[in-house]
Each structure stands twice: as C-alpha cells, then as structure tokens.
Design a protein around this motif. Structure first.
Motif, short mmCIF file in Angstrom:
data_model
loop_
_atom_site.label_atom_id
_atom_site.label_comp_id
_atom_site.label_asym_id
_atom_site.label_seq_id
_atom_site.Cartn_x
_atom_site.Cartn_y
_atom_site.Cartn_z
N THR A 102 29.93 41.48 55.50
CA THR A 102 29.69 42.60 54.06
C THR A 102 30.57 41.87 52.99
OG1 THR A 102 31.19 44.13 54.25
CG2 THR A 102 28.60 44.63 54.89
N TYR A 103 31.92 41.58 53.52
CA TYR A 103 32.89 41.06 52.50
C TYR A 103 32.57 39.57 52.10
CZ TYR A 103 37.32 39.56 50.25
OH TYR A 103 38.43 39.16 49.36
N LYS A 104 32.13 38.76 53.17
CA LYS A 104 32.03 37.25 53.09
C LYS A 104 30.50 37.11 52.12
CE LYS A 104 32.83 34.62 56.46
NZ LYS A 104 32.82 33.68 57.66
N VAL A 105 29.45 37.85 52.35
CA VAL A 105 28.31 37.76 51.70
C VAL A 105 28.45 38.16 50.22
CG1 VAL A 105 25.96 38.99 51.48
CG2 VAL A 105 26.80 37.91 53.67
N GLY A 106 29.17 39.41 50.06
CA GLY A 106 29.39 39.96 48.85
C GLY A 106 30.33 39.09 47.79
N SER A 107 31.17 38.39 48.34
CA SER A 107 32.25 37.26 47.82
C SER A 107 31.34 36.06 47.47
CB SER A 107 33.41 36.92 48.36
OG SER A 107 32.93 36.47 49.68
N MET A 108 30.31 35.90 48.40
CA MET A 108 29.59 34.56 48.01
C MET A 108 28.36 35.10 46.65
SD MET A 108 27.40 32.47 50.88
CE MET A 108 26.17 33.69 51.07
N ILE A 109 28.10 36.22 46.98
CA ILE A 109 27.24 36.84 45.58
C ILE A 109 27.74 36.97 44.41
CG2 ILE A 109 25.58 38.61 44.75
CD1 ILE A 109 24.89 39.15 47.74
N LEU A 110 28.93 37.26 44.42
CA LEU A 110 29.66 37.66 43.12
C LEU A 110 30.41 36.30 42.63
CD1 LEU A 110 31.67 40.88 44.02
CD2 LEU A 110 29.82 40.62 42.22
#
Length: 197
Positions: A102-110
């Motif tokens: 979730t951290y990796k996907v969220g940082s990719m989106i943000l």
C-alpha cells in the motif's frame, strides 16, 4: 464448567496459537471456510460482507478494521458476521506485505515513483511511541498507505467477492438438494399410504 480446559493456557501460549495454529494451517483454513459457507444469508450478502471485511483489512487503520468493515457492510448491504470474518485477510502474517504494497502503490499515485519503506524514516516518525506523536508527524507515513489502500483494497474485495459468492452459492445449492432428497422418501411413503387407504 463442563468443557473448561484443565490447564489454563498462558498468555504466551494464547499468542502462539493466535499466530500459529495448533494443528495446521490447512485445518484452520477448512474450519474458517466452513464458518463462512454455513452463514444463513444470500450468497450476495455473504460475499459483500466478506469483501467489506477484506477491504477494511487492507487499510492502515489497525484496531478499527472491525468497525470499518461493519460500516462498509452496512452501506453495501453485506452480512455483518461475514464482514467480521473477512477481516482475517489482514493478520500478523500478511500485514507486512499489505503495508509495504500500500505504501509503494500510494507513493506511486501521489509522487509518480514507487518508494520503498525507509526504516530510518519510520524510526524517525515513530521515535518515542506511536501514541505520543501528532497526526502531522505521522501523515507522511500514513498518507501514501491510505491512498494505496483504496485500489489494492478494491482489487482484494472484488477477488474475495467472487470467490465467496460462487462458493456459498454452490454450497447452499448442494445443501438444498441433500435436504430435499431426505424429504422425498418420506413424501413418497406418505403418498403410498394415501393410495393404500
């Protein structure tokens, strides 16, 4: 008490059983799947409830997964017991993978790039205890996890919805057929008695 254990388990034994089952993971999984299949509701309601619990367990709100799953299940018309059972998707064995993804996907989106969880940054954010920190100190850590939890939670919920829906529908259909086949001989005997009379 009639079925009480003779030797009360210690706190360490309870913790070990919660993380690692006594007999095997396969036996625990069979027991858990039977608990879900035997719920008395429509397959859609059970599947929606389980999907709500699975979605809630992907979010970083540790300690609030049950409440969140109940709220989501209520909104989408899911079964509350199935929602509680669905939160088992997030457990001590899966939480590290969930949090990292979730951290990796969220940082990719943000931020447009997939960042790894930096342990020194985590230590800096959580130094002195989690509960003593203000929300603005924890936000750089939680914000990407929360944003990444939405798409991953939706994918997880969709996967478990279809898995549980088709499993429960097949189980309930088989159970109805077994019950009707048991009633059929009694009905045939009663019809035979009516013909004889």
């Amino acid at each position: 008490m009639l079925f009480k254990r003779r030797d009360k388990p210690s706190h360490l034994e309870r913790l070990r059983v919660a993380v690692w089952p006594r007999h095997s993971f396969a036996r625990s999984a069979r027991y858990f799947s039977k608990r879900v299949l035997r719920l008395t509701a429509s397959p859609h309601a059970i599947a929606m409830g389980f999907a709500a619990g699975a979605f809630a367990s992907i979010t970083p709100f540790i300690g609030l997964h049950f409440l969140l799953s109940f709220v989501i299940a209520f909104v989408v018309g899911g079964n509350m017991v199935a929602a509680a059972l669905g939160t088992v998707v997030g457990n001590p064995l899966t939480f590290p993978f969930i949090w990292a993804s979730t951290y990796k996907v969220g940082s990719m989106i943000l931020y447009g790039e997939a960042k790894e969880l930096d342990h020194t940054a985590i230590d800096k954010h959580l130094d002195g205890g989690f509960l003593e920190k203000s929300l603005d100190t924890l936000l750089p850590l939680i914000k990407p996890m929360l944003v990444g939890a939405v798409p991953l939670g939706l994918i997880t919920a969709a996967f478990f919805y279809f898995l549980v829906f088709y499993s429960v529908r097949a189980y309930q259909r088989t159970r109805r057929l077994k019950l009707s086949s048991r009633k059929l001989p009694a009905a045939v005997k009663a019809a035979a008695r009516d013909v004889d009379a």
